[in-house]
Design a protein around this motif. Sequence first.
Motif, PDB file in Angstrom:
ATOM      1  N   UNK A   1      11.999  40.847  55.405  1.00 19.67           N
ATOM      2  CA  UNK A   1      11.673  39.631  55.011  1.00 19.67           C
ATOM      3  C   UNK A   1      11.764  38.981  53.784  1.00 19.67           C
ATOM      4  N   UNK A   2      11.874  40.064  52.604  1.00 16.68           N
ATOM      5  CA  UNK A   2      12.198  39.523  51.265  1.00 16.68           C
ATOM      6  C   UNK A   2      13.743  39.321  51.216  1.00 16.68           C
ATOM      7  N   UNK A   3      14.537  40.238  51.801  1.00 18.00           N
ATOM      8  CA  UNK A   3      15.945  39.985  51.987  1.00 18.00           C
ATOM      9  C   UNK A   3      16.350  38.676  52.536  1.00 18.00           C
ATOM     10  N   UNK A   4      15.631  38.271  53.592  1.00 16.66           N
ATOM     11  CA  UNK A   4      16.247  36.978  54.391  1.00 16.66           C
ATOM     12  C   UNK A   4      15.766  35.825  53.401  1.00 16.66           C
ATOM     13  N   UNK A   5      14.493  35.852  52.858  1.00 14.61           N
ATOM     14  CA  UNK A   5      14.136  34.935  52.326  1.00 14.61           C
ATOM     15  C   UNK A   5      13.834  34.776  50.758  1.00 14.61           C
ATOM     16  N   UNK A   6      14.352  35.472  50.226  1.00 10.41           N
ATOM     17  CA  UNK A   6      14.404  35.494  48.660  1.00 10.41           C
ATOM     18  C   UNK A   6      14.942  34.516  47.937  1.00 10.41           C
ATOM     19  N   UNK A   7      15.934  33.747  48.491  1.00  6.67           N
ATOM     20  CA  UNK A   7      16.851  32.717  48.035  1.00  6.67           C
ATOM     21  C   UNK A   7      15.890  31.341  48.096  1.00  6.67           C
ATOM     22  N   UNK A   8      14.834  31.437  49.164  1.00  6.23           N
ATOM     23  CA  UNK A   8      14.206  30.007  49.276  1.00  6.23           C
ATOM     24  C   UNK A   8      12.652  30.165  48.787  1.00  6.23           C
ATOM     25  N   UNK A   9      11.972  31.419  48.552  1.00  6.94           N
ATOM     26  CA  UNK A   9      10.682  31.508  47.969  1.00  6.94           C
ATOM     27  C   UNK A   9      10.779  32.636  46.835  1.00  6.94           C
ATOM     28  N   UNK A  10       9.829  32.438  45.976  1.00  9.31           N
ATOM     29  CA  UNK A  10       9.524  33.316  45.010  1.00  9.31           C
ATOM     30  C   UNK A  10       8.938  34.624  45.325  1.00  9.31           C
ATOM     31  N   UNK A  11       9.022  35.623  44.623  1.00 13.23           N
ATOM     32  CA  UNK A  11       8.450  36.905  45.001  1.00 13.23           C
ATOM     33  C   UNK A  11       6.991  36.895  45.276  1.00 13.23           C
ATOM     34  N   UNK A  12       6.413  36.081  44.535  1.00  8.03           N
ATOM     35  CA  UNK A  12       4.834  36.089  44.539  1.00  8.03           C
ATOM     36  C   UNK A  12       4.429  35.201  45.966  1.00  8.03           C
ATOM     37  N   UNK A  13       5.354  33.973  46.051  1.00  9.05           N
ATOM     38  CA  UNK A  13       5.090  33.416  47.156  1.00  9.05           C
ATOM     39  C   UNK A  13       5.209  34.280  48.503  1.00  9.05           C
ATOM     40  N   UNK A  14       6.161  35.076  48.671  1.00  5.76           N
ATOM     41  CA  UNK A  14       6.341  35.982  49.761  1.00  5.76           C
ATOM     42  C   UNK A  14       5.285  36.999  49.735  1.00  5.76           C
ATOM     43  N   UNK A  15       5.075  37.456  48.742  1.00  9.05           N
ATOM     44  CA  UNK A  15       3.964  38.461  48.888  1.00  9.05           C
ATOM     45  C   UNK A  15       2.760  37.982  49.521  1.00  9.05           C
ATOM     46  N   UNK A  16       2.402  36.756  48.915  1.00  8.41           N
ATOM     47  CA  UNK A  16       1.004  36.128  49.289  1.00  8.41           C
ATOM     48  C   UNK A  16       1.142  35.748  50.772  1.00  8.41           C
ATOM     49  N   UNK A  17       2.077  35.369  51.229  1.00  7.75           N
ATOM     50  CA  UNK A  17       2.426  34.946  52.435  1.00  7.75           C
ATOM     51  C   UNK A  17       2.372  36.297  53.512  1.00  7.75           C
ATOM     52  N   UNK A  18       2.767  37.317  53.073  1.00  8.15           N
ATOM     53  CA  UNK A  18       2.623  38.398  54.104  1.00  8.15           C
ATOM     54  C   UNK A  18       1.197  39.110  53.808  1.00  8.15           C
TER      55      UNK A  18
END
Length: 466
Positions: free
Chosen positions: A56-73
């Motif tokens: 998930x992080x690898x695929x979406x890191x260019x579109x969302x911040x690390x914090x956004x990805x963590x909170x989304x998960x």
Amino acid sequence: MIHQFINNGYHIILDVNSGSVHVVAPVVYDEAEIISRKLPEMEQPEELPQDIKTEVFSALQDRYSHKELEEGLEDIQTLINAEQLLTKDIYRDFVVDFKKRKTVVKALCLHIAHDCNLACRYCFAEEGEYHGRRALMSYEVGRKALDFLIANSGSREHLEVDFFGGEPLLNWEVVKGLVEYGRSKEEAFHKRFRFTLTTNGVLLNDEIMEFCNREMSNVVLSLDGRKDINDKMRPFRNGSGSYSLIVPKFQKFAESRNQTNYYVRGTFTRNNLDFADDVIHYADLGFKQMSMEPVVADPNEPYAIRKEDIPAILKEYDKLALEFIKRKKEGRGFNFFHFMLDLNAGPCVAKRMAGCGSGTEYLAVTPWGDLYPCHQFVGNEAFLLGNVDTGIVNTGIRDEFKTCNVYAKEACRDCFARFYCSGGCSANSYNFSGSINGAYEIGCEMQKKRIECAIMIKAALADDEV
């Protein structure tokens, strides 16, 4: 299994098996797509596997911040733990028992008149003849049909009888007599009849309206929208249009029923792929309850809907959904049958899996008392089940319909819409695939779009209330 779609700016995730609907942020939407692809039948893990998180992080890191990805998960994990996302299909395991369930007859479609005073160009009933002869149901046959329903309804209290045609008002005295007969049997047999009527309105008058308002739980009023469209497809036999005669009657009837317990029901064809304008026309005429159904016809007919028409039709549903929302918010809303979706309760499991119950719980009765799985099979001798005198003798056909459900249909097993359309219409499946367990693909595409629009409407109206 989940289904994701974006409509009117809303990012929506439907958890198919639980029925949970989530309007989410784009990051959650994108993360869920990756997770569902990797774990389509996950075992509700208390924590998502690390390799999936990494992907998930690898695929979406260019579109969302690390914090956004963590909170989304974290949000996704919360929904999984609450059994509202990526849930297992608990119904599939019940199919064997479902097929063995005892069924009772709970509804009849009485073909009170195989005759009609209109000559609708798309009529599957051939102006009421149903591949046979013109006929009116006698009181005696109708009485036997109601007796058959009572005798075969088991302990079920509430029974449904629809007066259908052709045009039922051509046989109005028998309709009234059968309603009276049904009412006379209710107390003794601990039953309660729910009578309904479908009419083209040509013979509608004050006396009929008064009777229907007293005895009919619902009345379907046939009208195809704008005058030019209606008169082209629903003319009298001399070619003149029916719109100007019936619309004032329908308006009066709807008002007399306090704008409830009726439907103005139209059919759209290739002649009016802009059918949203016809539904809006209903609303402008003052109607509050309406439905517009796609014509089902031989592909060779010039008015038949074809596969290439689907993109235009799907856009019309989007257009209609936006107008539906707009008018609701303005305080001049209406109900459109295919946008009426109950996300909190809805039908029971049996209905979600098998639909209307045609051939088992729901039967059609011809003027001479023959029993068929539903009105669209009438005249096809291969589906003749029996007669009101003999009861059901063709048990093979009945049992075939009994096993008809969303898991028996290959096209339905993994479709997100299966618990909303219940596998669709068996007659359409048979006519277009040769099997009641087949599929009518054009109808499927429209149904899926209507469900998406209905869910989006729920989101939009709920958002407005916040």
